[in-house]
Motif scaffolding. Structure first.
Motif, mmCIF file in Angstrom:
data_model
loop_
_atom_site.group_PDB
_atom_site.id
_atom_site.type_symbol
_atom_site.label_atom_id
_atom_site.label_comp_id
_atom_site.label_asym_id
_atom_site.label_seq_id
_atom_site.Cartn_x
_atom_site.Cartn_y
_atom_site.Cartn_z
ATOM 1 N N PRO A 114 0.813 -1.226 0.000
ATOM 2 C CA PRO A 114 0.000 0.000 0.000
ATOM 3 C C PRO A 114 0.843 1.273 0.000
ATOM 4 O O PRO A 114 0.421 2.297 -0.531
ATOM 5 C CB PRO A 114 -0.827 -0.134 1.288
ATOM 6 C CG PRO A 114 -0.927 -1.612 1.513
ATOM 7 C CD PRO A 114 0.403 -2.161 1.062
ATOM 8 N N SER A 115 2.031 1.200 0.591
ATOM 9 C CA SER A 115 2.896 2.383 0.624
ATOM 10 C C SER A 115 3.327 2.796 -0.779
ATOM 11 O O SER A 115 3.586 3.977 -1.034
ATOM 12 C CB SER A 115 4.126 2.118 1.495
ATOM 13 O OG SER A 115 4.867 1.016 0.997
ATOM 14 N N ASP A 116 3.399 1.835 -1.697
ATOM 15 C CA ASP A 116 3.752 2.162 -3.079
ATOM 16 C C ASP A 116 2.674 3.048 -3.701
ATOM 17 O O ASP A 116 2.971 3.976 -4.466
ATOM 18 C CB ASP A 116 3.922 0.897 -3.910
ATOM 19 C CG ASP A 116 5.118 0.072 -3.474
ATOM 20 O OD1 ASP A 116 6.015 0.626 -2.815
ATOM 21 O OD2 ASP A 116 5.147 -1.135 -3.802
ATOM 22 N N LEU A 117 1.417 2.746 -3.397
ATOM 23 C CA LEU A 117 0.308 3.553 -3.913
ATOM 24 C C LEU A 117 0.385 4.967 -3.367
ATOM 25 O O LEU A 117 0.227 5.944 -4.115
ATOM 26 C CB LEU A 117 -1.024 2.908 -3.533
ATOM 27 C CG LEU A 117 -2.283 3.727 -3.830
ATOM 28 C CD1 LEU A 117 -2.409 4.017 -5.319
ATOM 29 C CD2 LEU A 117 -3.517 3.000 -3.315
ATOM 30 N N LEU B 145 0.836 8.330 -5.619
ATOM 31 C CA LEU B 145 -0.152 9.398 -5.607
ATOM 32 C C LEU B 145 0.469 10.728 -5.203
ATOM 33 O O LEU B 145 0.122 11.776 -5.759
ATOM 34 C CB LEU B 145 -1.303 9.036 -4.660
ATOM 35 C CG LEU B 145 -2.249 7.936 -5.161
ATOM 36 C CD1 LEU B 145 -3.255 7.570 -4.077
ATOM 37 C CD2 LEU B 145 -2.970 8.373 -6.433
ATOM 38 N N ARG B 146 1.382 10.704 -4.250
ATOM 39 C CA ARG B 146 2.069 11.955 -3.869
ATOM 40 C C ARG B 146 2.835 12.519 -5.047
ATOM 41 O O ARG B 146 2.802 13.733 -5.318
ATOM 42 C CB ARG B 146 3.014 11.710 -2.687
ATOM 43 C CG ARG B 146 2.307 11.543 -1.338
ATOM 44 C CD ARG B 146 3.298 11.677 -0.198
ATOM 45 N NE ARG B 146 4.325 10.643 -0.249
ATOM 46 C CZ ARG B 146 4.224 9.448 0.335
ATOM 47 N NH1 ARG B 146 3.111 9.142 1.006
ATOM 48 N NH2 ARG B 146 5.203 8.569 0.261
#
Length: 225
Positions: free
Chosen positions: A160-163, A167-168
């Motif tokens: 999830p951190s990749d998403l 997005l940032r």
């Protein structure tokens, strides 16, 4: 739900016990229907909006891969023109985009349970020009644009951190260049050759009217329920 010792049987009982068409249903005078399905679609959509149907512009899009295996999902109808072409937008690199490239034919379904109405559309799916895709992309909300800019729709997400990181980065691109457009964002048009309007009836005497296009003209046929 307590399924007890027979989960399949309990689920069957639950499903069979659910009410169907348990509301006041509108009429459908087939003889008074217009000669063009676009006009009838606009009439039904306007009626749905006035009746408070939630998200009446949501539709199921069905596509098939090169092997004929189908898939479907719900998305938003973006437009409809007088020629009988329904429009939606997506990334050309998404699963549906790849399937449309392999099999450029699609089916659309609208369902408005508050009125017991369905509209089914089938036809060839053709990508619109890049200018139309860019205009649609820039009309989206910043969050929706950022999601599309990540360019990874339908890919496996391991962390999830990749998403969040993607997005940032996408939001930063939008802030730096508000006119940035995802390169594969595409508007597709489904030019209908078959449109069916389906009105539910509590006694299952459903009213069905199908429009078929041939040689540029529409013909109408009422169908058995």
């Amino acid at each position: 739900m307590d399924v007890g010792d027979d989960p399949a049987g309990s689920l069957r009982d639950l499903l069979r016990g659910l009410a169907v068409f348990d509301t006041e249903l509108p009429g459908f005078d087939v003889d008074a229907a217009p000669a063009d399905p676009v006009e009838l679609f606009v009439q039904w959509l306007t009626s749905a909006v006035r009746a408070g149907v939630r998200e009446p512009h949501a539709m199921a899009l069905a596509t098939a891969d090169a092997g004929g295996r189908p898939s479907s999902r719900v998305l938003i109808c973006k437009d409809l023109d007088a020629d009988g072409t329904w429009y939606f937008a997506t990334s050309a690199g998404s699963r549906k985009g790849r399937e449309l490239a392999a099999t450029p034919y699609a089916a659309l379904s609208f369902y408005w349970p508050e009125q017991g109405r369905q509209i089914r559309v089938r036809g060839a799916a053709v990508p619109a020009d890049a200018e139309r895709g860019a205009a649609d992309f820039l009309a989206r909300s910043p969050g929706a644009r950022a999601d599309a800019l990540t360019g990874r729709q339908s890919q496996v997400l391991d962390e999830p951190s990749d998403l969040e990181a993607a997005l940032r980065a996408a939001h930063a691109r939008i802030e730096a260049d508000p006119a940035v457009v995802a390169p594969d964002w595409t508007v597709y048009g489904v030019r209908a050759d078959d449109v069916e309007f389906w009105q539910a009836d509590r006694d299952r005497r459903h009213i069905r009217l199908r429009y078929t296009r041939a040689d540029g003209a529409w013909t109408r046929h009422r169908l058995w329920p």
